[in-house]
Design an enzyme around this catalytic site. Structure first.
Site, mmCIF file in Angstrom:
data_model
loop_
_atom_site.group_PDB
_atom_site.id
_atom_site.type_symbol
_atom_site.label_atom_id
_atom_site.label_comp_id
_atom_site.label_asym_id
_atom_site.label_seq_id
_atom_site.Cartn_x
_atom_site.Cartn_y
_atom_site.Cartn_z
ATOM 1 C CD1 TRP A 149 -0.279 -1.564 3.049
ATOM 2 C CD2 TRP A 149 0.419 0.526 3.322
ATOM 3 N NE1 TRP A 149 0.436 -1.514 4.206
ATOM 4 C CE2 TRP A 149 0.873 -0.239 4.400
ATOM 5 C CE3 TRP A 149 0.740 1.889 3.282
ATOM 6 C CZ2 TRP A 149 1.631 0.292 5.422
ATOM 7 C CZ3 TRP A 149 1.494 2.417 4.294
ATOM 8 C CH2 TRP A 149 1.928 1.624 5.352
ATOM 9 C CG ASN A 150 4.980 1.400 1.278
ATOM 10 O OD1 ASN A 150 4.677 0.270 0.925
ATOM 11 N ND2 ASN A 150 6.215 1.807 1.332
ATOM 12 C CE LYS A 173 -3.359 -8.307 -4.454
ATOM 13 N NZ LYS A 173 -3.868 -7.080 -3.904
ATOM 14 N N GLY A 226 6.455 -6.324 -1.051
ATOM 15 C CA GLY A 226 5.599 -6.472 0.125
ATOM 16 C C GLY A 226 6.414 -7.036 1.267
ATOM 17 N N GLY A 227 5.741 -7.679 2.198
ATOM 18 C CA GLY A 227 6.427 -8.213 3.378
ATOM 19 C C GLY A 227 6.934 -9.634 3.151
ATOM 20 C CD GLU A 248 13.163 -4.753 -5.020
ATOM 21 O OE1 GLU A 248 13.602 -4.246 -3.977
ATOM 22 O OE2 GLU A 248 13.872 -4.981 -6.018
ATOM 23 C CG LEU A 249 10.786 -9.458 0.250
ATOM 24 C CD1 LEU A 249 11.113 -10.811 0.813
ATOM 25 C CD2 LEU A 249 9.383 -9.423 -0.302
ATOM 26 C CB CYS A 282 10.847 -0.879 1.896
ATOM 27 S SG CYS A 282 11.342 0.124 0.510
ATOM 28 C CD GLU A 379 9.458 -3.713 7.188
ATOM 29 O OE1 GLU A 379 8.742 -4.686 6.930
ATOM 30 O OE2 GLU A 379 9.927 -2.959 6.331
HETATM 31 P P1 NAD Z 1 1.893 -7.276 2.289
HETATM 32 O O1 NAD Z 1 2.985 -8.243 2.074
HETATM 33 O O2 NAD Z 1 0.874 -7.534 3.334
HETATM 34 O O3 NAD Z 1 1.045 -7.085 0.926
HETATM 35 C C1 NAD Z 1 1.673 -6.806 -0.301
HETATM 36 C C2 NAD Z 1 0.772 -7.225 -1.459
HETATM 37 O O4 NAD Z 1 0.669 -8.653 -1.486
HETATM 38 C C3 NAD Z 1 -0.662 -6.704 -1.371
HETATM 39 O O5 NAD Z 1 -1.067 -6.266 -2.648
HETATM 40 C C4 NAD Z 1 -1.445 -7.934 -0.936
HETATM 41 O O6 NAD Z 1 -2.783 -7.927 -1.355
HETATM 42 C C5 NAD Z 1 -0.686 -9.025 -1.667
HETATM 43 N N1 NAD Z 1 -0.899 -10.372 -1.122
HETATM 44 C C6 NAD Z 1 -1.291 -10.721 0.130
HETATM 45 N N2 NAD Z 1 -1.383 -12.066 0.240
HETATM 46 C C7 NAD Z 1 -1.052 -12.582 -0.961
HETATM 47 C C8 NAD Z 1 -0.948 -13.901 -1.479
HETATM 48 N N3 NAD Z 1 -1.239 -14.975 -0.720
HETATM 49 N N4 NAD Z 1 -0.559 -14.070 -2.753
HETATM 50 C C9 NAD Z 1 -0.252 -13.001 -3.526
HETATM 51 N N5 NAD Z 1 -0.343 -11.721 -3.101
HETATM 52 C C10 NAD Z 1 -0.745 -11.509 -1.825
HETATM 53 O O7 NAD Z 1 2.615 -5.879 2.517
HETATM 54 P P2 NAD Z 1 2.003 -4.520 3.074
HETATM 55 O O8 NAD Z 1 1.702 -4.675 4.515
HETATM 56 O O9 NAD Z 1 0.950 -4.033 2.147
HETATM 57 O O10 NAD Z 1 3.294 -3.557 2.882
HETATM 58 C C11 NAD Z 1 4.304 -3.465 3.789
HETATM 59 C C12 NAD Z 1 5.487 -4.333 3.437
HETATM 60 O O11 NAD Z 1 5.993 -4.032 2.119
HETATM 61 C C13 NAD Z 1 6.644 -4.040 4.380
HETATM 62 O O12 NAD Z 1 7.270 -5.230 4.781
HETATM 63 C C14 NAD Z 1 7.576 -3.193 3.525
HETATM 64 O O13 NAD Z 1 8.902 -3.153 3.954
HETATM 65 C C15 NAD Z 1 7.423 -3.823 2.196
HETATM 66 N N6 NAD Z 1 7.913 -2.902 1.140
HETATM 67 C C16 NAD Z 1 9.086 -3.191 0.459
HETATM 68 C C17 NAD Z 1 9.587 -2.309 -0.497
HETATM 69 C C18 NAD Z 1 10.854 -2.593 -1.263
HETATM 70 O O14 NAD Z 1 11.033 -2.032 -2.346
HETATM 71 N N7 NAD Z 1 11.766 -3.404 -0.784
HETATM 72 C C19 NAD Z 1 8.887 -1.136 -0.772
HETATM 73 C C20 NAD Z 1 7.736 -0.865 -0.055
HETATM 74 C C21 NAD Z 1 7.246 -1.758 0.882
#
Ligand code: NAD
Length: 487
Positions: A149-150, A173, A226-227, A248-249, A282, A379
């Site tokens: 989301w960020n 997505k 994502g995470g 990219e986590l 992140c 984190e």
């Molecule tokens: P999240 O992992 O909860 O969600 C990320 C995305 O994955 C969402 O679109 C979500 O709907 C989707 N998702 C959830 N379950 C899934 C599944 N089973 N299969 C496929 N897709 C699925 O992350 P968040 O809470 O929205 O964001 C925060 C995280 O993102 C933090 O850990 C942050 O550090 C990381 N992040 C990393 C970077 C980077 O470039 N390294 C940049 C920004 C954010």
């Protein structure tokens, strides 16, 4: 309430269901979003699969693809105020940051517009006289791009830009938290003139929409941000289609300050590193690793600056820190803070949610030196800085690397040789020396360890969206010799 639509095969449509999107500044619903279910995902992937080989896209030259990307860059720049406003409403990120970030977003599209016709293959000097051998770089196929989301506009630009430059087609997505800006971006993608199905934008929840997309048999590559927990699901899903995956986590990035550093500059960079975007970044420099002899002076100055941060409505240009994106995120931070203080960490400032509406949390500094506190290890994705203390360079390196993550690091020192030693020894994908949180489309970005793998930005990112094909051409007129011997 405002209503957004998804974008599949060049058409805007409602989802199979809708869900409410919450304004984090008030805690109340402000928009209705389409909720893509499995059948929507299947239609979007089918559209991207058709578009991948259709002459309207596959028949374009690389230069023509670049022109479409350049048009998108112009449209993004032109519609920056609207995109920024929607991102701020939907995620709580302050308007001064979303407005500034849109400029980079346009820059990223422009960079990849220019790169499209510079993705080159090669001719190989093979040691067989009658053979001409080339390497062709061909587009990888249909891409599943998933963002958190960020910074959704930014995190999708670093995927769409290189993927489209390479000739791929995409199903993007958006996160279920704050998808508005990407659904609005779809309107600009449509206006830029990309043929139907080349880019599809939908949103929905992880288990239905995300899981179906990442396991779909037609997906060639998954670009996920994502995470780490979600990343594990994504990797498991990819066991179905054996797609290539880039991850990219998150991170728990060290921000190391030596006593010889320019302290005022380091304090300002630390404020940017942990309190900008309310720490929901992140690359947040969430672990201050400070040399003991300057600790008190540094913390006193940092505390003063943290307490002077202007917190308020994210739509107000003067606001420096807005709310967190979700109530869940704030509850997670509060739980970790309570456990860390229970374990002996000392609260220096913040740590208490303000009265009133919205998901606000104050700039917080927690001294975790000489204790084992989860706030300094996990984190938090919020405005919480953990402080650790060192006496020697060796100890600074040990503390910096004492994490399974490895996304970014900051080093503040005026000693040149030490800066070189530190940048070699720190385990992270990006090391900033005497600066922090700087980005450019020209510079690759990505992590080590639990922070993921693969790189976004730069030429490398575009190459990741290609696959190599080796072509052998026999120039001899002579008949093929002995068929039972490999040539
Ligand atoms: P999240 O992992 O909860 O969600 C990320 C995305 O994955 C969402 O679109 C979500 O709907 C989707 N998702 C959830 N379950 C899934 C599944 N089973 N299969 C496929 N897709 C699925 O992350 P968040 O809470 O929205 O964001 C925060 C995280 O993102 C933090 O850990 C942050 O550090 C990381 N992040 C990393 C970077 C980077 O470039 N390294 C940049 C920004 C954010």
């Amino acid at each position: 309430m405002r209503r957004f639509q998804q974008y599949i095969d060049g058409r805007f449509e409602d989802g199979m269901a809708t869900f409410e999107s919450i304004d984090p500044a008030t805690g109340r619903a402000w928009a209705l979003m389409p909720e893509a279910r499995e059948a929507d995902v299947d239609r979007a992937v089918a559209a991207a699969e058709r578009a991948f080989t259709a002459p309207a896209w596959a028949g374009l030259t690389a230069t023509q693809r670049g022109r479409l990307l350049a048009r998108l860059a112009d449209l993004v720049a032109e519609h920056a105020p609207k995109l920024a406003e929607i991102e701020t409403r939907d995620t709580g990120k302050v308007i001064r940051e979303t407005s500034a970030q849109i400029t980079y977003v346009a820059d990223y599209y422009r960079y990849y517009a220019g790169l499209a016709d510079k993705i080159e293959g090669a001719h190989l000097p093979i040691d067989k006289p009658d053979m001409e051998v080339w390497l062709r770089r061909e587009p990888a196929g249909v891409i599943a791009a998933i963002v958190p989301w960020n910074s959704q506009l930014f995190l999708s630009a670093v995927k769409l830009g290189p993927a489209l430059a390479a000739g791929c087609t995409i199903v993007l997505k958006a996160s279920e938290e704050g998808p508005g800006p990407l659904l609005e971006l779809a309107r600009l993608i449509d206006r830029a003139g990309f043929p139907p199905g080349v880019v599809n934008v939908l949103t929905g929840f992880g288990p239905a929409c995300g899981a179906r997309l990442t396991a779909h048999p037609a997906i060639a590559r998954i670009a996920f941000t994502g995470g780490p927990e979600t990343a594990r699901h994504v990797v498991r899903n990819s066991a179905e289609n054996l797609a290539a995956v880039s991850l990219e986590l998150g991170g728990k990035s060290p921000f190391i300050v030596f006593a010889d550093a320019d302290l005022e500059s380091a304090v300002n960079a630390q404020v940017a590193g942990i309190f900008a975007a309310s720490g929901q970044s992140c690359v947040a420099g969430s672990r201050l690793i400070i040399e003991r002899k300057i600790k008190d002076a540094f913390i006193a100055r940092l505390k003063e600056k943290a307490e002077a941060i202007k917190i308020g409505s994210p739509l107000d240009q003067a606001t420096e820190m807005g709310p967190l994106c979700t109530a869940r995120q704030r509850a997670h931070i509060e739980g970790t803070m309570a456990a860390s203080i229970g374990a002996g960490a000392r609260l220096i400032t913040g740590g208490k949610r303000p009265e009133g509406e919205g998901f606000y949390y104050p700039p917080t500094i927690l001294d975790c030196s000489d204790v084992t506190a989860s706030a300094a290890e996990r984190e938090l994705f919020g405005p919480v800085l953990s402080v650790l203390t060192f006496d020697s360079e060796e100890e600074a390196v040990r503390l910096a690397n004492a994490t399974p993550y490895g996304l970014a690091a900051g080093v503040f020192t005026r000693e040149l040789a030490r800066a070189h030693r530190m940048m070699r020894r720190i385990r992270a994908g990006v090391v900033w020396v005497n600066t922090y949180r700087a980005v450019s489309p020209i510079a690759p970005f990505g992590g080590f360890g639990l922070s993921g793998h693969g790189r976004e930005g730069g030429i490398e990112a575009a190459l990741e969206y290609t696959q190599l094909k080796t072509v052998w051409l026999n120039t001899s007129e002579a008949p093929i010799p002995d068929p039972f011997v490999m040539r």
